[in-house]
Design a protein around this motif. Structure first.
Motif, PDB file in Angstrom:
ATOM      1  N   SER A 198       0.755  -1.242  -0.162  1.00 53.64           N
ATOM      2  CA  SER A 198       0.015  -0.149   0.023  1.00 53.64           C
ATOM      3  C   SER A 198       0.796   1.006   0.004  1.00 53.64           C
ATOM      4  CB  SER A 198      -1.105  -0.031   1.145  1.00 53.64           C
ATOM      5  OG  SER A 198      -0.268   0.439   2.503  1.00 53.64           O
ATOM      6  N   HIS A 238      -4.210   3.490   1.404  1.00 48.80           N
ATOM      7  CA  HIS A 238      -2.926   3.392   2.342  1.00 48.80           C
ATOM      8  C   HIS A 238      -3.291   3.753   3.772  1.00 48.80           C
ATOM      9  CE1 HIS A 238       1.084   3.537   3.653  1.00 48.80           C
ATOM     10  NE2 HIS A 238       1.069   4.866   3.997  1.00 48.80           N
ATOM     11  N   CYS A 243      -5.073   5.710  -2.506  1.00 51.81           N
ATOM     12  CA  CYS A 243      -3.753   5.855  -2.951  1.00 51.81           C
ATOM     13  C   CYS A 243      -4.051   6.808  -4.278  1.00 51.81           C
ATOM     14  CB  CYS A 243      -3.206   4.594  -3.554  1.00 51.81           C
ATOM     15  SG  CYS A 243      -2.637   3.408  -2.077  1.00 51.81           S
TER      16      CYS A 243
END
Length: 329
Positions: free
Chosen positions: A120, A234, A247
């Motif tokens: 991530s 993330h 993201c």
């Protein structure tokens, strides 16, 4: 030599290392096909620098009259560099917990969770990284594409925030995506979960959606041969507070004519180690490393680590692009 993570996995003799890379591949669609130029080695000093030539302006041709000369024009390239960055994480485990785990493999669980965190972080930095403001990061697509000829949609918003707006603006969104795809010769479109749902609905409305399966049996959604890739979220942790950020960011506020909220962007990339978007890594098969605790040695608490050394590179700005200012909410 260009390699994918799967190529690196095949060349590994260590079964644990293969399993670690396999988890990276299973949980990241982009890492399945992103090529790595694995050629970086220390050249003195304390940096790992990948140096390359980026195409800037093409050569042009022209007509001329008799007894006249052509105006000289040369294709231009710019020497650029990217420093490989180190990222990953560590976990600790008491040997008593290892001895008492029974059928539940806590160490394997901790290792897998650390790998997912590294994935991530890679996804987030691939888009949003800025080595100027945070020296431990590599530059991402958002920074690379500012001011390029493949940065589209800066002057108008495409509103797909409701089903009615999506149906009204489906043709406009499709046309904008086609311009983005054809301008960059894209292999994939990178977006967040909400945007990929909107694109899938648009493609279904217009009759362009297709599905297939990738190597691990997951569905691959595409349009005209271009894959839709959801880079996910993330996660960061502060104390007991968990924060998840897309993201590919959503909920962006910008002034586009007037103040706008709830915006997102879509990124297009052509994967090519010679003339497109790719990653760079250390010489050999060492893009990803793992350090497994050895509970046979003295010491009550042992550490395990997962680490990746890489950076992203764009060798030709015409082979990546971004469509800005799509209104999701």
């Amino acid at each position: 030599m260009a390699m994918t993570l799967n190529d690196m996995k095949v060349g590994m003799s260590d079964k644990v290392a293969q399993q670690v890379v396999d988890i990276f591949l299973r949980n990241s669609e982009i890492l399945q096909i992103l090529p790595f130029d694995n050629c970086v080695s220390p050249q003195g000093g304390s940096t790992l620098t990948y140096t390359y030539m980026q195409k800037k302006l093409p050569s042009v041709a022209a007509f001329r009259a008799l007894n006249t000369e052509y105006t000289a024009n040369e294709a231009t390239m710019e020497k650029k560099s990217a420093d490989l960055k180190i990222f990953g994480g560590k976990f600790s485990m008491d040997r008593v917990l290892k001895q008492a785990e029974g059928k539940y493999n806590n160490m394997a669980y901790q290792m897998q969770e650390k790998i997912l965190a590294a994935i991530s972080l890679f996804h987030y930095t691939l888009v949003n990284g800025d080595a100027t403001t945070k020296t431990t990061e590599f530059d991402g697509l958002d920074k690379m594409l500012v001011g390029t000829t493949t940065e589209f949609g800066g002057s108008a918003v495409i509103d797909v925030s409701t089903m009615a707006n999506l149906k009204t603006n489906a043709d406009q969104l499709y046309e904008s995506l086609q311009i983005l795809i054809k301008s960059t010769e894209a292999d994939a479109l990178l977006m967040n979960t909400a945007m990929i749902s909107k694109i899938q609905t648009m493609a279904r409305i217009l009759g362009y959606k297709t599905e297939s399966e990738e190597a691990f049996g997951k569905k691959v959604v595409s349009m005209d041969g271009v894959r839709f890739m959801d880079l996910g979220k993330h996660y960061t942790v502060s104390g007991t507070t968990v924060t998840g950020n897309d993201c590919v960011k959503s909920g962006i506020s910008r002034t586009v004519g007037t103040a706008q909220t709830g915006l997102t962007d879509i990124y297009a990339v052509k994967f090519d180690v010679n003339d497109g978007f790719h990653a760079a890594s250390l010489t050999g098969n060492s893009a990803i490393s793992q350090y497994i605790p050895d509970f046979t040695k003295p010491g009550a608490v042992k550490d395990g680590e997962v680490e990746m050394v890489a950076a992203t590179v764009l060798k030709n700005t015409a082979h990546a692009g971004v469509l800005r200012n799509i209104k999701l909410v």
